[in-house]
Design a protein around this motif. Structure first.
Motif: not given
Length: 75
Positions: A7, A11, A52
């Motif tokens: 993640a 990101e 997300i």
């Protein structure tokens, strides 16, 4: 503390892409300060986001804000 590395990578990639697009949209010298404020707020709020999908919504909001600022100053 459980950190999902996947993640974080996704990101970070999204942040770089959105920052590049916002920087391209707000590339005029007179919009430089506004661009900095938008990207700093994006970074600060983006750090607090744990999902997300929420980060994608935040990214879309940042791009919309950049477009609105561009339209406001071009008129």
């Amino acid at each position: 503390m459980n950190i999902n590395i996947d993640a974080v990578i996704v990101e970070s990639a999204i942040y770089i892409i959105v920052a590049f697009i916002a920087g391209f949209l707000l590339r005029d010298e007179e919009l430089k300060k506004i661009k900095r404020v938008i990207l700093i707020l994006y970074l600060v709020v983006g750090i607090a986001v744990q999902s997300i999908s929420y980060f994608l919504i935040l990214s879309a909001g940042v791009l919309l804000a950049a477009v609105f600022v561009l339209k406001y100053f071009n008129e």
